[in-house]
Design a protein around this motif. Structure first.
Motif, short mmCIF file in Angstrom:
data_model
loop_
_atom_site.label_atom_id
_atom_site.label_comp_id
_atom_site.label_asym_id
_atom_site.label_seq_id
_atom_site.Cartn_x
_atom_site.Cartn_y
_atom_site.Cartn_z
N TRP A 351 0.86 -1.18 0.00
CA TRP A 351 0.00 0.00 0.00
C TRP A 351 0.89 1.23 0.00
N VAL A 352 0.62 2.14 -0.97
CA VAL A 352 1.43 3.36 -1.10
C VAL A 352 0.58 4.56 -0.73
N ALA A 353 1.25 5.55 -0.13
CA ALA A 353 0.58 6.81 0.23
C ALA A 353 0.69 7.77 -0.94
N VAL A 354 -0.48 8.25 -1.45
CA VAL A 354 -0.52 9.12 -2.64
C VAL A 354 -1.11 10.47 -2.23
N PRO A 355 -0.34 11.58 -2.28
CA PRO A 355 -0.89 12.91 -1.96
C PRO A 355 -1.90 13.34 -3.02
N ALA A 356 -2.96 14.00 -2.57
CA ALA A 356 -3.96 14.53 -3.50
C ALA A 356 -3.37 15.72 -4.26
N GLN A 358 -4.97 18.55 -5.46
CA GLN A 358 -5.49 19.89 -5.17
C GLN A 358 -5.83 20.07 -3.70
N SER A 359 -5.35 19.22 -2.83
CA SER A 359 -5.60 19.37 -1.39
C SER A 359 -4.44 18.74 -0.63
N GLU A 360 -4.53 18.86 0.67
CA GLU A 360 -3.49 18.30 1.52
C GLU A 360 -3.81 16.87 1.94
N ASP A 361 -4.90 16.34 1.45
CA ASP A 361 -5.27 14.97 1.81
C ASP A 361 -4.26 13.98 1.26
N ILE A 362 -4.10 12.88 1.97
CA ILE A 362 -3.26 11.77 1.53
C ILE A 362 -4.13 10.52 1.50
N ARG A 363 -4.11 9.84 0.40
CA ARG A 363 -4.91 8.63 0.26
C ARG A 363 -3.99 7.47 -0.11
N VAL A 364 -4.53 6.27 0.01
CA VAL A 364 -3.71 5.08 -0.24
C VAL A 364 -4.25 4.29 -1.43
N GLN A 365 -3.33 3.60 -2.09
CA GLN A 365 -3.68 2.72 -3.19
C GLN A 365 -2.86 1.43 -3.07
#
Length: 420
Positions: A351-356, A358-365
């Motif tokens: 699982w990798v952390a991917v920064p959004a 246009q925002s400061e959110d970080i999501r995973v894929q």
């Protein structure tokens, strides 16, 4: 109770049970009909939906970000290795036995006592009989020496007389019979002198034997080590060959590894191997001192000994160890922490952390990967898809804790150990 009364009681019980059964069926039918009518009524269904809907028309709150820990993927040179579990064994172990017969009069060591080669007394066996025998042998040696000296003196005198009488016989001063008598005396004294020599030599051998037996009544440590077991007790009677104590050597220990047949040819004598001492959580290096070319048929493994320094006794016989054996040449690969790879029957995932964008959110894929090499704390991996190769590169943050609860696209918050 007569038979007629019994029949009436059975009849009444049957009627009561039948009435109860009919009442239950009627009640169940009534409940089912009521529920059926309510489920067909739109007003009733709307009322139930209003009861579970949020109050005041508020929207449902989104789930909070998942808390995770991450590490960074790296591209570096690696050497694939395989771990072999083993245990530490002693370099030398010996059972020290008595060489003489007698009673143990001193046993100053106990289990766990450190000993030094040729200095530490392990036991003393009563040598009173050996001492008495040695004194007797000394007296016999002295007596034999006196007899030999006397025989030598008499022989020297008779030999001198024989030489003198031989000269006189040439002038007929000494008769032939007197000369022959003197020669017989010399021969007799020579035989006695030879017997005295043999008696002295025999007495000296006996004295040496008793002296050696006395010295062997004091049993010394054969090498530097530690007593691991006592086989006798103070006051016990021993004979030659009876065990006294067991000693294992110190200073060095051997890591005994049972190496599979597919890997034994990767190991050579004098090769240096990293050995992890599991109990101490430390890694040391050792030297291969033995590769036995015979393995048990069932296990298909071969014994290998790797010699280590015991670090002043910190590394002890019996501890479990793990050896790392290189299985391939050095190469470059994408490496992540072992905790970042979720290994399941259907495949491995990182699982990798991917920064959004246009925002400061970080999501995973999730990225499906293939494990190409396993190291003790890291795995060399290769992404299986083009999308995975774009997401997972050197410098990418990968999840090492909390990945089991994640879903694709879920928002996350990265925490450190201090925050936890």
């Amino acid at each position: 109770m007569n038979e007629s009364r019994q029949r009436w009681l059975v009849l009444l019980a049957s009627l009561g049970f039948s009435a109860l059964l009919l009442g239950g069926l009627a009640g169940g039918w009534a409940v089912w009909r009521t529920l059926h009518e309510q489920l067909q009524d739109p007003n009733f269904l709307n009322q139930q939906l209003e009861r579970v809907a949020p109050q005041g028309g508020e929207a449902a709150k989104p789930a909070p970000p998942a808390l995770i820990r991450v590490s960074v993927a790296e591209r570096k040179k690696i050497q694939p290795q395989r771990s072999i579990i083993g245990r530490l064994v002693e370099v030398r172990k010996v059972t020290v036995a008595s060489e003489v017969t007698g009673k143990i009069v001193d046993l100053p060591v106990d289990q766990g006592t450190p000993v030094s080669a040729g200095q530490t007394v392990l036991a003393r066996v009563d040598d009173v009989w050996s001492r008495l025998a040695a004194e007797r042998s000394k007296a016999q040696v002295a007596s034999a020496k006196a007899r030999r000296a006397s025989a030598q003196a008499q022989l020297a005198y008779q030999q001198a007389e024989l030489r003198r009488e031989t000269r006189l016989s040439q002038t007929n001063v000494v008769t032939d019979s007197e000369l022959e008598s003197r020669q017989a005396s010399v021969q007799d004294l020579e035989a006695k002198a030879a017997e005295a020599d043999a008696a002295q030599a025999e007495a000296e051998v006996a004295l040496a034997e008793e002296t050696e037996r006395m010295s062997r009544s004091v049993i010394l440590a054969p090498f530097d080590g530690t007593v691991v077991e006592k086989r006798a007790e103070l006051g016990g009677y021993v004979s030659p060959g009876n065990p006294i104590v067991d000693i294992v050597s110190r200073g060095q220990v051997d890591a005994q590894l049972m190496v599979p047949e597919s890997m034994v040819n990767l190991i050579e004598l004098e090769q240096s191997l990293p050995i992890r001492i599991d109990a101490l959580a430390e890694e040391v290096r050792g030297t291969v001192v033995s590769v036995t070319p015979y393995g048990p048929g069932a296990s298909r493994t071969f014994p290998v000994l790797v010699r280590l320094d015991d670090q002043g006794g910190r590394i002890k016989v019996g501890m479990s160890v793990t050896a790392s054996i290189a299985t391939d040449s050095q190469r470059e690969a994408l490496v992540v922490s072992r905790d970042a790879v979720l290994v399941r029957p259907d495949g491995s995932t990182v699982w990798v952390a991917v920064p959004a964008e246009q925002s400061e959110d970080i999501r995973v894929q999730p990225v499906p990967v293939t494990i190409s090499a396993r190291m003790p704390t890291e795995y060399a991996i290769e992404p299986e898809t083009d999308t995975g190769r774009r997401l997972l590169t050197a410098g990418t943050k990968v999840v090492i804790e909390g990945a089991e609860r994640l879903t694709p696209g879920q928002q996350i918050r990265i925490v450190s150990l201090q925050e936890r």
